[in-house]
Motif scaffolding. Structure first.
Motif, short mmCIF file in Angstrom:
data_model
loop_
_atom_site.label_atom_id
_atom_site.label_comp_id
_atom_site.label_asym_id
_atom_site.label_seq_id
_atom_site.Cartn_x
_atom_site.Cartn_y
_atom_site.Cartn_z
N MET A 1 0.85 -1.18 0.00
CA MET A 1 0.00 0.00 0.00
C MET A 1 0.90 1.24 0.00
SD MET A 1 -3.08 0.96 2.54
CE MET A 1 -4.11 -0.23 1.76
N LYS A 2 0.53 2.21 -0.80
CA LYS A 2 1.31 3.43 -0.92
C LYS A 2 0.75 4.54 -0.05
CE LYS A 2 2.23 2.26 -5.68
NZ LYS A 2 1.86 2.50 -7.05
N LYS A 3 1.62 5.48 0.31
CA LYS A 3 1.17 6.60 1.13
C LYS A 3 0.08 7.42 0.45
CE LYS A 3 4.76 7.68 4.37
NZ LYS A 3 5.53 8.75 4.94
N ALA A 4 0.07 7.40 -0.87
CA ALA A 4 -0.94 8.16 -1.60
C ALA A 4 -2.36 7.72 -1.22
CB ALA A 4 -0.73 8.00 -3.10
N GLU A 5 -2.47 6.48 -0.74
CA GLU A 5 -3.78 5.97 -0.39
C GLU A 5 -4.21 6.33 1.03
OE1 GLU A 5 -1.93 2.75 -1.51
OE2 GLU A 5 -2.66 2.71 -3.55
N ILE A 6 -3.39 7.06 1.76
CA ILE A 6 -3.73 7.39 3.15
C ILE A 6 -5.05 8.14 3.23
CG2 ILE A 6 -2.43 9.55 3.37
CD1 ILE A 6 -1.78 7.65 6.17
N GLY A 7 -5.30 9.03 2.28
CA GLY A 7 -6.57 9.75 2.26
C GLY A 7 -7.74 8.82 2.07
N GLU A 8 -7.55 7.77 1.26
CA GLU A 8 -8.61 6.79 1.04
C GLU A 8 -8.83 5.95 2.29
OE1 GLU A 8 -8.13 4.58 -2.63
OE2 GLU A 8 -7.02 6.26 -3.47
N ILE A 9 -7.76 5.65 3.01
CA ILE A 9 -7.90 4.89 4.26
C ILE A 9 -8.68 5.73 5.27
CG2 ILE A 9 -6.67 3.90 6.23
CD1 ILE A 9 -4.39 3.25 4.25
N ILE A 10 -8.31 6.99 5.40
CA ILE A 10 -9.00 7.89 6.32
C ILE A 10 -10.47 7.98 5.96
CG2 ILE A 10 -9.20 10.31 7.05
CD1 ILE A 10 -6.07 10.40 6.88
N ALA A 11 -10.76 8.13 4.67
CA ALA A 11 -12.16 8.19 4.22
C ALA A 11 -12.89 6.89 4.55
CB ALA A 11 -12.22 8.48 2.72
N GLY A 12 -12.23 5.75 4.36
CA GLY A 12 -12.83 4.46 4.65
C GLY A 12 -13.11 4.26 6.13
N LEU A 13 -12.34 4.96 6.96
CA LEU A 13 -12.56 4.90 8.41
C LEU A 13 -13.59 5.94 8.87
CD1 LEU A 13 -8.89 4.32 9.62
CD2 LEU A 13 -10.81 2.71 9.79
N ASN A 57 -16.32 -0.31 18.22
CA ASN A 57 -15.59 0.90 17.81
C ASN A 57 -14.15 0.61 17.42
OD1 ASN A 57 -17.98 1.81 19.12
ND2 ASN A 57 -17.06 3.80 19.34
N SER A 58 -13.75 -0.65 17.43
CA SER A 58 -12.39 -1.04 17.05
C SER A 58 -12.38 -1.58 15.63
CB SER A 58 -11.86 -2.11 17.99
OG SER A 58 -11.77 -1.61 19.30
N VAL A 59 -11.42 -1.08 14.85
CA VAL A 59 -11.29 -1.51 13.47
C VAL A 59 -9.84 -1.88 13.22
CG1 VAL A 59 -11.63 -0.89 11.04
CG2 VAL A 59 -13.07 0.15 12.80
N GLN A 60 -9.62 -3.04 12.62
CA GLN A 60 -8.29 -3.43 12.20
C GLN A 60 -8.28 -3.48 10.68
OE1 GLN A 60 -6.79 -6.97 14.11
NE2 GLN A 60 -7.79 -6.45 16.03
N VAL A 61 -7.35 -2.73 10.10
CA VAL A 61 -7.23 -2.67 8.65
C VAL A 61 -5.93 -3.38 8.28
CG1 VAL A 61 -7.19 -1.18 6.62
CG2 VAL A 61 -8.40 -0.42 8.68
N VAL A 62 -6.03 -4.51 7.60
CA VAL A 62 -4.85 -5.30 7.24
C VAL A 62 -4.23 -4.70 5.97
CG1 VAL A 62 -3.99 -7.60 6.70
CG2 VAL A 62 -5.99 -7.35 8.20
N VAL A 63 -3.03 -4.14 6.13
CA VAL A 63 -2.37 -3.45 5.02
C VAL A 63 -0.99 -3.98 4.69
CG1 VAL A 63 -3.65 -1.29 5.31
CG2 VAL A 63 -1.51 -1.63 6.55
N GLY A 64 -0.46 -4.87 5.51
CA GLY A 64 0.88 -5.39 5.26
C GLY A 64 1.93 -4.62 6.03
N GLY A 65 3.16 -4.73 5.58
CA GLY A 65 4.31 -4.20 6.29
C GLY A 65 4.38 -2.70 6.45
N THR A 66 3.52 -1.95 5.80
CA THR A 66 3.53 -0.49 5.94
C THR A 66 2.60 0.00 7.05
OG1 THR A 66 1.80 -0.24 4.27
CG2 THR A 66 4.08 -0.15 3.49
N ALA A 67 2.04 -0.92 7.81
CA ALA A 67 1.04 -0.56 8.82
C ALA A 67 1.55 0.47 9.83
CB ALA A 67 0.55 -1.81 9.55
N GLU A 68 2.75 0.27 10.35
CA GLU A 68 3.30 1.20 11.36
C GLU A 68 3.38 2.62 10.80
OE1 GLU A 68 4.37 0.99 14.57
OE2 GLU A 68 3.92 -1.13 14.83
N THR A 69 3.94 2.75 9.62
CA THR A 69 4.10 4.07 9.00
C THR A 69 2.76 4.72 8.71
OG1 THR A 69 6.17 3.34 8.00
CG2 THR A 69 5.15 5.30 7.06
N LEU A 70 1.84 3.96 8.15
CA LEU A 70 0.52 4.51 7.83
C LEU A 70 -0.21 4.93 9.10
CD1 LEU A 70 -0.54 1.98 5.08
CD2 LEU A 70 -0.11 4.41 4.74
N ALA A 71 -0.14 4.12 10.14
CA ALA A 71 -0.81 4.46 11.40
C ALA A 71 -0.21 5.73 12.00
CB ALA A 71 -0.71 3.30 12.38
#
Length: 80
Positions: A1-13, A57-71
């Motif tokens: 997953m690329k950082k460009a998708e962070i906005g999409e992750i935020i929207a999905g949450l 209220n807890s959500v886990q989004v499986v994104v792979g090895g970039t999880a720490e950085t994205l979070a």
């Protein structure tokens, strides 16, 4: 997953205002949201998530090895 998708992750949450906390855990972003009804597993998967696990209220989004950085990036955007 690329950082460009962070906005999409935020929207999905449900948007930045719906996210109360985000932390990385190996391959997952663990988020606590205000309104779980605003979370869209479909949008999160479209953003590149491999899976979504939601319990209350807890959500886990499986994104792979970039999880720490994205979070961290999401956490940095949250209001103090």
């Amino acid at each position: 997953m690329k950082k460009a998708e962070i906005g999409e992750i935020i929207a999905g949450l449900g948007g930045i205002g719906n996210i109360k906390e985000a932390e990385g855990c190996v391959t997952r972003i663990r988020a606590r949201v205000a309104d779980p009804g605003l979370v869209s597993a479909t949008a999160l998967k479209k953003a590149g998530a491999f899976g979504v696990v939601q319990a209350g209220n807890s959500v886990q989004v499986v994104v792979g090895g970039t999880a720490e950085t994205l979070a961290e990036d999401i956490q940095d955007l949250l209001p103090e």
